[in-house]
Design an enzyme around this catalytic site. Sequence first.
Site, mmCIF file in Angstrom:
data_model
loop_
_atom_site.group_PDB
_atom_site.id
_atom_site.type_symbol
_atom_site.label_atom_id
_atom_site.label_comp_id
_atom_site.label_asym_id
_atom_site.label_seq_id
_atom_site.Cartn_x
_atom_site.Cartn_y
_atom_site.Cartn_z
ATOM 1 N N HIS A 80 6.054 -9.273 7.732
ATOM 2 C CA HIS A 80 6.967 -10.409 7.833
ATOM 3 C C HIS A 80 6.893 -11.104 9.189
ATOM 4 O O HIS A 80 7.390 -12.220 9.328
ATOM 5 C CB HIS A 80 8.405 -9.958 7.554
ATOM 6 C CG HIS A 80 8.714 -9.869 6.096
ATOM 7 N ND1 HIS A 80 8.075 -8.971 5.264
ATOM 8 C CD2 HIS A 80 9.577 -10.558 5.314
ATOM 9 C CE1 HIS A 80 8.544 -9.123 4.034
ATOM 10 N NE2 HIS A 80 9.457 -10.078 4.037
ATOM 11 N N SER A 90 2.726 -13.702 5.080
ATOM 12 C CA SER A 90 1.686 -13.304 4.137
ATOM 13 C C SER A 90 0.416 -14.119 4.341
ATOM 14 O O SER A 90 0.470 -15.300 4.709
ATOM 15 C CB SER A 90 2.177 -13.503 2.695
ATOM 16 O OG SER A 90 3.285 -12.677 2.429
ATOM 17 N N LYS A 94 7.005 -14.500 -10.621
ATOM 18 C CA LYS A 94 5.595 -14.135 -10.792
ATOM 19 C C LYS A 94 5.408 -12.625 -10.696
ATOM 20 O O LYS A 94 4.674 -12.020 -11.493
ATOM 21 C CB LYS A 94 4.763 -14.846 -9.728
ATOM 22 C CG LYS A 94 3.273 -14.855 -10.002
ATOM 23 C CD LYS A 94 2.576 -15.830 -9.067
ATOM 24 C CE LYS A 94 1.109 -15.997 -9.445
ATOM 25 N NZ LYS A 94 0.429 -17.019 -8.646
ATOM 26 N N ASP A 95 6.067 -11.998 -9.722
ATOM 27 C CA ASP A 95 5.994 -10.536 -9.599
ATOM 28 C C ASP A 95 6.630 -9.850 -10.798
ATOM 29 O O ASP A 95 6.154 -8.799 -11.254
ATOM 30 C CB ASP A 95 6.690 -10.081 -8.315
ATOM 31 C CG ASP A 95 5.869 -10.380 -7.071
ATOM 32 O OD1 ASP A 95 4.652 -10.602 -7.205
ATOM 33 O OD2 ASP A 95 6.443 -10.383 -5.969
ATOM 34 N N GLU A 105 -8.947 15.325 -8.726
ATOM 35 C CA GLU A 105 -8.494 14.202 -9.544
ATOM 36 C C GLU A 105 -9.425 13.008 -9.355
ATOM 37 O O GLU A 105 -10.115 12.886 -8.336
ATOM 38 C CB GLU A 105 -7.059 13.810 -9.165
ATOM 39 C CG GLU A 105 -6.010 14.837 -9.579
ATOM 40 C CD GLU A 105 -5.643 14.728 -11.041
ATOM 41 O OE1 GLU A 105 -6.554 14.802 -11.894
ATOM 42 O OE2 GLU A 105 -4.450 14.581 -11.339
#
Length: 434
Positions: A219, A223, A247-248, A291
């Site tokens: 922040h 971004s 959108k998220d 894994e």
Amino acid sequence: MSFAWAKPYEPKTEIGRWFDDRLPLPRLVYGAIGGGYPVPRNLNYFWNFGVLAGMALAIQIVTGIVLAMHYYSYAGGAFESVERIMRDVNGGWFIRYAHANGASFFFAVIYIHIFRGLYYGSYKAPRELVWMLGVVIYLLMMATGFMGYVLPWGQMSYWGAQVITGFFSAIPVVGESIRVWLLGGYAPDQAALSRFFSLHYLLPFVIAGVVVLHIWALHIPGSGNPTGVDVKDEKDTLPFHPFYTAKDGFGVGVALLVFATVLFYLPNYFGHSDNYIEANPLATPAHIVPEWYFWPFYAILKSFTFDFILPAKLWGVLAMFSSILLLFFLTWIDRSPVRSTSYRPVYKRFFWLLVVDVLVLGWIGGSAPTTARIIIGQIAAAYYFAHFLIILPLVSKFEKPLPLPTSITASVLHGEEEESAPYGLAKSAPAAAE
């Protein structure tokens, strides 16, 4: 920089104003992810994966806490307690499968998030610390994932712990002492299971703390965006809410559908059948594998098959850790002034070669070793290091990038004229949505 559309936070109730005067937490959240946080207007769906990673972490913490209420962390009952959770605890099968597959979901999201950062130059100034904190989160995830894999105390859990911790013994002088210290003995047993369980329970909360630092560091510069061009004015941005919360939210819905499909129809797809056999120190599995999310690094580890000055085992350990630590230094390795690979035509080809190379390493890491596969793994491991240590520095020095757009708005509108609209929305609504 101030933004005309950014409205200050104003509590609408008396109790809200009272609370805000004494602990302005809602104001902080509003400034961090609400209408007061400006975000570049051209973010694509690859920017959804940060939110998806946070959701995956929340799933792991919640399901892990519930599982810890029913799990027995002692060697004589760990395997039986997992079976009891699956068969006798109300909803236990769902919680256990959500946690086990949630780990795979978490790593898949993080890998896409990392490659998005590599493609769009998220490691470049002024976001170097954001990237480095992200690598720290990844390392903590790897440690947490490994310890969690041991807890069911099946055959692959036991022998995975035996093999992976055994690589520490390759370190000269202190290696064997480190291994004994990690396990609490000379082989995985009660002491190892107890300490792995306690650390596996603790580390997700450490990850959550580093995630807060990661978001905080993000922040400060703001971004990044697909063009890599800095924000010029308020026309280049939109408020995070409601544009990117919507959108998220769509991305979260799609991801949960995929996760639910795996959870209900393919719950054991990412697991190993040998882990449904209780650990037996006297019976070694035919092929010991970790894994799937460790396979590329396991392939690098196995690529060293002969001694050269140092033992091959030590070379493998050093290469495995170096393959991750390289990510910390990308800011200084890649000296190109252009952030986004979209405007770097030469490097773009090498980037996709790297993606293919990592997939090949993953295939090799999860496959039984043969002469041909060992050779392929050695070539793939050599290319991995060559990409970061040779190709990337040379390309960043000699490549001629494509012309960058003059602004984020120009890249969105493609030369169209803007009309007066709320929040600086453009004439072309579909373009702004992108």
